[in-house]
Write a protein that holds these residues in place. Sequence first.
Motif, short mmCIF file in Angstrom:
data_model
loop_
_atom_site.label_atom_id
_atom_site.label_comp_id
_atom_site.label_asym_id
_atom_site.label_seq_id
_atom_site.Cartn_x
_atom_site.Cartn_y
_atom_site.Cartn_z
N SER A 1 12.60 25.93 -93.11
CA SER A 1 13.46 26.85 -92.25
C SER A 1 15.10 26.52 -92.19
O SER A 1 15.69 26.78 -91.47
CB SER A 1 12.95 26.53 -90.95
OG SER A 1 12.97 25.21 -90.54
N HIS B 1 17.26 27.75 -94.17
CA HIS B 1 18.43 28.84 -93.98
C HIS B 1 18.34 29.46 -92.59
O HIS B 1 19.59 29.91 -92.17
CB HIS B 1 17.81 30.08 -95.11
CG HIS B 1 16.60 30.99 -94.40
ND1 HIS B 1 15.31 30.28 -94.75
CD2 HIS B 1 16.45 31.84 -93.93
CE1 HIS B 1 14.30 31.03 -94.19
NE2 HIS B 1 14.91 32.11 -93.79
N LYS B 2 17.31 29.26 -91.66
CA LYS B 2 17.60 29.87 -90.46
C LYS B 2 18.47 28.88 -89.65
O LYS B 2 19.38 29.20 -89.15
CB LYS B 2 16.28 29.76 -89.82
CG LYS B 2 15.14 30.69 -90.09
CD LYS B 2 13.92 30.52 -89.55
CE LYS B 2 12.71 31.24 -90.51
NZ LYS B 2 11.58 30.78 -90.05
N ALA C 1 21.98 29.67 -90.66
CA ALA C 1 22.60 30.73 -90.29
C ALA C 1 23.12 30.59 -88.85
O ALA C 1 24.11 31.26 -88.37
CB ALA C 1 21.42 31.92 -90.10
N HIS C 2 22.23 29.79 -88.26
CA HIS C 2 22.60 29.68 -86.78
C HIS C 2 24.14 28.85 -86.83
O HIS C 2 25.05 29.16 -85.92
CB HIS C 2 21.53 28.38 -86.17
CG HIS C 2 22.01 28.10 -84.74
ND1 HIS C 2 21.62 29.03 -83.57
CD2 HIS C 2 22.53 27.04 -84.23
CE1 HIS C 2 21.99 28.36 -82.47
NE2 HIS C 2 22.68 27.20 -82.92
N ASP D 1 22.11 32.48 -81.41
CA ASP D 1 20.74 32.57 -81.34
C ASP D 1 20.63 34.08 -81.38
O ASP D 1 19.99 34.68 -82.37
CB ASP D 1 20.01 32.23 -80.22
CG ASP D 1 19.86 30.68 -80.23
OD1 ASP D 1 19.80 30.13 -81.30
OD2 ASP D 1 19.38 30.36 -79.11
N VAL E 1 21.79 35.42 -84.94
CA VAL E 1 20.81 35.00 -85.96
C VAL E 1 19.51 36.02 -85.90
O VAL E 1 18.97 36.65 -86.99
CB VAL E 1 20.10 33.51 -85.81
CG1 VAL E 1 18.96 33.38 -86.64
CG2 VAL E 1 21.46 32.71 -86.18
N ILE F 1 16.12 37.68 -88.78
CA ILE F 1 14.95 36.56 -88.69
C ILE F 1 14.39 37.08 -87.54
O ILE F 1 14.57 37.48 -86.44
CB ILE F 1 15.81 35.18 -88.47
CG1 ILE F 1 16.57 35.08 -89.79
CG2 ILE F 1 14.72 34.22 -88.30
CD1 ILE F 1 17.39 33.67 -89.63
N SER G 1 9.22 33.20 -85.41
CA SER G 1 9.48 32.08 -86.30
C SER G 1 10.50 31.18 -85.93
O SER G 1 10.72 29.79 -86.05
CB SER G 1 9.46 32.49 -87.81
OG SER G 1 10.87 33.22 -87.81
N TYR G 2 11.50 31.86 -85.50
CA TYR G 2 12.65 31.43 -84.80
C TYR G 2 12.56 30.34 -83.66
O TYR G 2 13.06 29.45 -83.59
CB TYR G 2 13.97 32.49 -84.53
CG TYR G 2 15.26 31.74 -84.39
CD1 TYR G 2 15.75 30.94 -85.36
CD2 TYR G 2 15.96 31.63 -83.11
CE1 TYR G 2 17.13 30.38 -85.22
CE2 TYR G 2 17.20 31.27 -82.93
CZ TYR G 2 17.71 30.51 -84.05
OH TYR G 2 18.90 29.81 -83.75
N LEU H 1 10.90 27.37 -84.88
CA LEU H 1 11.78 26.39 -85.35
C LEU H 1 12.50 25.62 -84.14
O LEU H 1 12.39 24.30 -84.26
CB LEU H 1 12.81 27.09 -86.26
CG LEU H 1 14.10 26.43 -86.61
CD1 LEU H 1 13.72 25.25 -87.75
CD2 LEU H 1 15.03 27.16 -86.97
#
Length: 167
Positions: free
Chosen positions: A34, A36-37, A40-41, A86, A89, A94, A98-99, A102
Amino acid sequence: KLNGFKLVTLENELSPFSFLNYVFVSRSLQKNDSYHKMMAHELEHVKQGHTFDVLILEILQAFQWFNPFMWMLRRAIRENHEYLADKAVLNSGIKRGSYKKLLLNQFVGEQLELTNNFNYSLIKKRIKMMSRIESSKFGNGKIIFGVLAALVLIVVFACEQKDTFEM
C-alpha cells in the motif's frame, strides 16, 4: 526529486509524513503493497499546502497557549487536513474499502490487541467520514425549504391580529 516534491527515505520505522514539499517515508514502507496509497495521501498534504496552516497554527498557539479554544481549533484544523487528503485520495480512484483497511492496519498493525485506544482515535473518525453518505443537492434544498417555510409560518402567526372583545 519527483514531480515537484522531494522524497526523503528514513532508516527509522515511523509513519510517513510531509513538511513543505518534502515527504518523509521509512525505507521499510517502500516495500509495502500500500506504499502508493500512503504516498498519494502525503502528496495531497503537499499539494494543498497544509504545512502553512500548521505553521500559522503553531505560531498562534505560542501566543495563545492558555486559550482552550486555540487547542480545539488546532485539533479541528488538523482533522480537517486529514479529511481533505483522504477525500482527494479516494477521488483519485483508490477503492474506499482498501483505503480503510490501510488506515486500520496503520493504527493497530496486522494484529488487533484486546485493548487499545482505537475508540478515541482520529483514524476511527476518518473511517466514519469516508463511510458517510453525502447528501444530494436536492436533499440540501429540502432542508433550506423547510427552514424558510418555518420562518414564514412564524412571521405569519406572529403578525396575526386578534379581535379583542370589550365588556
